[in-house]
Design a protein around this motif. Sequence first.
Motif, PDB file in Angstrom:
ATOM      1  N   ASN A 128      18.496 -22.361  15.032  1.00  0.00           N
ATOM      2  CA  ASN A 128      18.601 -23.792  14.874  1.00  0.00           C
ATOM      3  C   ASN A 128      19.919 -24.561  15.264  1.00  0.00           C
ATOM      4  O   ASN A 128      19.781 -25.595  16.060  1.00  0.00           O
ATOM      5  N   LEU A 179      19.832 -28.294  15.024  1.00  0.00           N
ATOM      6  CA  LEU A 179      19.227 -28.547  13.762  1.00  0.00           C
ATOM      7  C   LEU A 179      19.789 -27.671  12.631  1.00  0.00           C
ATOM      8  O   LEU A 179      20.348 -26.481  12.908  1.00  0.00           O
ATOM      9  N   GLY A 207      12.313 -26.182   4.499  1.00  0.00           N
ATOM     10  CA  GLY A 207      11.470 -25.699   3.321  1.00  0.00           C
ATOM     11  C   GLY A 207      10.761 -27.068   2.737  1.00  0.00           C
ATOM     12  O   GLY A 207      10.798 -28.026   3.012  1.00  0.00           O
ATOM     13  N   MET A 208       9.490 -26.850   1.799  1.00  0.00           N
ATOM     14  CA  MET A 208       8.980 -27.746   1.278  1.00  0.00           C
ATOM     15  C   MET A 208       8.301 -27.095  -0.229  1.00  0.00           C
ATOM     16  O   MET A 208       8.430 -25.849  -0.132  1.00  0.00           O
ATOM     17  N   PHE A 213      15.822 -20.499  10.147  1.00  0.00           N
ATOM     18  CA  PHE A 213      15.738 -20.266  11.458  1.00  0.00           C
ATOM     19  C   PHE A 213      17.107 -20.431  11.868  1.00  0.00           C
ATOM     20  O   PHE A 213      17.678 -21.501  12.159  1.00  0.00           O
ATOM     21  N   ARG A 227      12.730 -30.551   2.378  1.00  0.00           N
ATOM     22  CA  ARG A 227      13.607 -29.914   3.596  1.00  0.00           C
ATOM     23  C   ARG A 227      14.585 -29.168   2.795  1.00  0.00           C
ATOM     24  O   ARG A 227      15.684 -28.872   3.053  1.00  0.00           O
ATOM     25  N   GLU A 275       9.288 -12.113   8.456  1.00  0.00           N
ATOM     26  CA  GLU A 275      10.041 -11.954   9.293  1.00  0.00           C
ATOM     27  C   GLU A 275       9.609 -12.366  10.725  1.00  0.00           C
ATOM     28  O   GLU A 275       8.705 -11.786  11.041  1.00  0.00           O
ATOM     29  N   LEU A 276      10.227 -13.338  11.379  1.00  0.00           N
ATOM     30  CA  LEU A 276      10.059 -13.717  12.596  1.00  0.00           C
ATOM     31  C   LEU A 276      11.029 -13.031  13.743  1.00  0.00           C
ATOM     32  O   LEU A 276      12.051 -13.856  14.083  1.00  0.00           O
ATOM     33  N   HIS A 277      10.996 -11.692  13.974  1.00  0.00           N
ATOM     34  CA  HIS A 277      12.205 -11.230  14.503  1.00  0.00           C
ATOM     35  C   HIS A 277      12.465 -11.811  15.671  1.00  0.00           C
ATOM     36  O   HIS A 277      13.699 -12.149  16.229  1.00  0.00           O
ATOM     37  N   GLU A 278      11.603 -12.079  16.654  1.00  0.00           N
ATOM     38  CA  GLU A 278      11.669 -12.488  17.959  1.00  0.00           C
ATOM     39  C   GLU A 278      12.256 -13.941  17.841  1.00  0.00           C
ATOM     40  O   GLU A 278      12.894 -14.629  18.996  1.00  0.00           O
ATOM     41  N   ARG A 279      12.153 -14.815  16.907  1.00  0.00           N
ATOM     42  CA  ARG A 279      12.730 -15.915  16.552  1.00  0.00           C
ATOM     43  C   ARG A 279      14.065 -16.131  15.770  1.00  0.00           C
ATOM     44  O   ARG A 279      14.677 -16.985  15.607  1.00  0.00           O
ATOM     45  N   ILE A 299      10.848 -16.579   6.670  1.00  0.00           N
ATOM     46  CA  ILE A 299       9.905 -17.573   6.001  1.00  0.00           C
ATOM     47  C   ILE A 299       9.706 -16.899   4.674  1.00  0.00           C
ATOM     48  O   ILE A 299       9.168 -15.800   4.499  1.00  0.00           O
ATOM     49  N   THR A 339      12.703 -21.921   4.679  1.00  0.00           N
ATOM     50  CA  THR A 339      12.733 -21.409   5.950  1.00  0.00           C
ATOM     51  C   THR A 339      14.178 -21.334   6.608  1.00  0.00           C
ATOM     52  O   THR A 339      15.060 -21.985   6.183  1.00  0.00           O
TER      53      THR A 339
END
Lengths: 326, 326
Positions: A80, A85, A90-91, A77, A109, A48-52, A56, A75
Motif C-alpha cells: 500500500n 496508502l 481494519g474494522m 497490505f 481503520r 494470506e494473500l501471497h500474490e498481493r 487479513i 488488514t
Amino acid sequence: MVDDTRVVTEAHLRRIVTLDTQLVDMVEGAFVALAEGRVMMPPIMSVELHERNAEIDAKTAYVSGLDSVALKVSTGFFDNPKQGLPSLGGMVTVLSALDGSVRAVLLDRGYLTDLRTAAAGAVAARHLAPESVSTAGVIGTGLQARLQMQAAHLVRPFERVLVWGRDLEKAAACAADLARDIGCEAEVCSDPNILVKRSQLVVTTTPSFRPLFAAESLHPELHITAMGSDAPDKQELAGACLARADLYVADSAPQVALRGELRAALASGDWTGGDPVELGQVITGQHPGRRHPRDITIADLTGTGAQDTVIAQHVMDLLDRGTAAA
Amino acid sequence: MVDDTRVVTEAHLRRIVTLDTQLVDMVEGAFVALAEGRVMMPPIMSVELHERNAEIDAKTAYVSGLDSVALKVSTGFFDNPKQGLPSLGGMVTVLSALDGSVRAVLLDRGYLTDLRTAAAGAVAARHLAPESVSTAGVIGTGLQARLQMQAAHLVRPFERVLVWGRDLEKAAACAADLARDIGCEAEVCSDPNILVKRSQLVVTTTPSFRPLFAAESLHPELHITAMGSDAPDKQELAGACLARADLYVADSAPQVALRGELRAALASGDWTGGDPVELGQVITGQHPGRRHPRDITIADLTGTGAQDTVIAQHVMDLLDRGTAAA
C-alpha cells in the motif's frame, strides 16, 4: 444508523475514545477475565494473500457478562505505501451477545486496535515494571512507539524517554513528538543495547524478524514489553532474554507459542519453562509477579480478541451515553 | 455510503440478488477455484456462548483474481424464538483484495448465506444427480428446504416434490409453498424412508444430531445432498450411507471431516476411503463423478468461505452496475 445497526466512522471514534486511564482499566479487565476463565476465545483466523503481499486476520472473544461481542478484522497490505496508502487497516463488527444482532459497525481503520494495544502495554507496565521508572526506552519509531510511551507514562510517569530506530531521522521525529506530547525529556539513542542498559522500562514495537539487542544488555531493575511480534515469523527478543529474565509473562499462553517471542525461544531451546504465566494471573494475584525490585521481567503481547471485545463494549457504552445525553 | 464504505441493508440485497442460474454459475466457480488451488481458506473461526445457548462463526477465503474478499459472520442464538426473533443471523464484510479497505458492509441477516447454500445444492445436483429426475425429496421444512428445492429445480426440472418433516403441519405448509413457487406437484411424505425410496434426488436440510433414514432405503439412480450438518455434533446420514454410495463427495475435504457427515462415518468406522473427492474435482473433470445412471451419489456440503467471497463479489458487481446505471 442503518436498520438497527450503528455505523460509526473513524473520525467519530477519534472524538469519543482516547488513550486514558479509564481505557487502561477496561483492557486490564480483559486480562483478568482471561485469567478467571470467563473468556471464550478461538484461535486467530488468518488468510494470506501471497500474490498481493497481504494478510487479513480476524479475532473474536466472548467475555462472560458483557452484552457485546467484537469480531475484529485487521488488514496488512504491505504494498500500500507504494500507492500512498497506509499498510494497516481494519474494522470491528459489534454483535449483541444477547440475540446476535449487529449492534454496530466501527469503521475504525485500526484506530481501536492501536489504542487497545497501547493500553495492554500500560497494563503490563503497571503490574510488572519496577515501581520507580525514571527512564523509559522505546524501540521502533512508528505510531505504536508513540502510543506505547504515552500509555506507559500514565502508569509510570518517567522523566526521560530514549528512542531507537533503524532510521535516525524517524527516531528524532518520534523523540520530538514524545517530548511535546508527554512533556518529558527525549533522546535518540544510536544503539539499542545502550537504550536497554539505560532504561528501567523498554517497549519493543517493531515488525522485526530477528533479535533487536543482546541478552547481555539486560540488567537488574528492568521490565521489557515486546509487542511487535504477532505472526509466526516475527521476533524481537533473543531467546536468551527469556531464559535470563526472572519472570516471562504472556498475554495468552497458547498464542505466544505460535506468534509471540516464545515461538523462537522454544525453537532455539532457550525456553524450557513449559507454559508461561499469563498477565491476567499476575493481575489477579494467582501468580506473585515481580518479587524483587532488582528482578528482570518480560511481557510478551500478541494481542487478544478479549481486548477487542472489551474496547468495543467501551465504545458502545460511550455511544449509548452520547445518545442518552443528546 | 459511510466514508468510502457502502452499507447495504437486507431489503436492498433482497431486491438485487436472487436465486437464479447466474448465481448457481457463480457459486460453481467457487468450487472450481477450490479444486484448482486458487483459494486461500483458513479453518472456520467459531466461538460458543454456552451461557447464551448461542454460537458465532466466521468464514473467509481469498479467491485468486477476485478483487473482493468476504469475511462472513453467522450467528445462531437458539433461545431467540422465545422472544419472537429468528435464531439465525449474520452479516458480511467485504474487503478490497487490492488494498484491504472496507468496500462494503452487507447487513444481510443471513440472506446471502441462505442463497449461496441453496446455490451450492444446485451445483451438486447439476454435476452428480441422475440426468433425469422426476421426483425430488426434501427432508426438513424450513426456509432452506424451500430454497434447496427451488435451486435444484433450476438444474433438474422435476415434476414432483416430496416433503418430510417431524411436524406434519409444517411439512404441509412447505409442500404448498413449493407447489406454488415451483409450479410442480407436491406431497407430504409420512416416512423419510419412503421419501428416499421414491426420489431420484434427495436434499437433507435439518439440524439433526442423528441419522434421518436407514441406509437400506438407498437405491440405484439416486443422489443425496446432505447440507444440514455444519458443526461437530450434527449428523443427518447414517455412516452406512456413505459406505453404500458409489461416490461420496465433499465441498471441502478437511471441513467435512470436522463438521460434515464424514465425521460420524469416520468415528463409526463406516468410512475407510481416506480423503473424499471434492465437488470441484468433479466439476473440473479431475474426477469422473457419476459413472453410471444407476449409481448412488452423496454430496456433503458444510459451506465454505469461498462461496461467501464469490457471492459477495457478485453483490459488489451488481451494486457497481446499479451505480453506473444511476
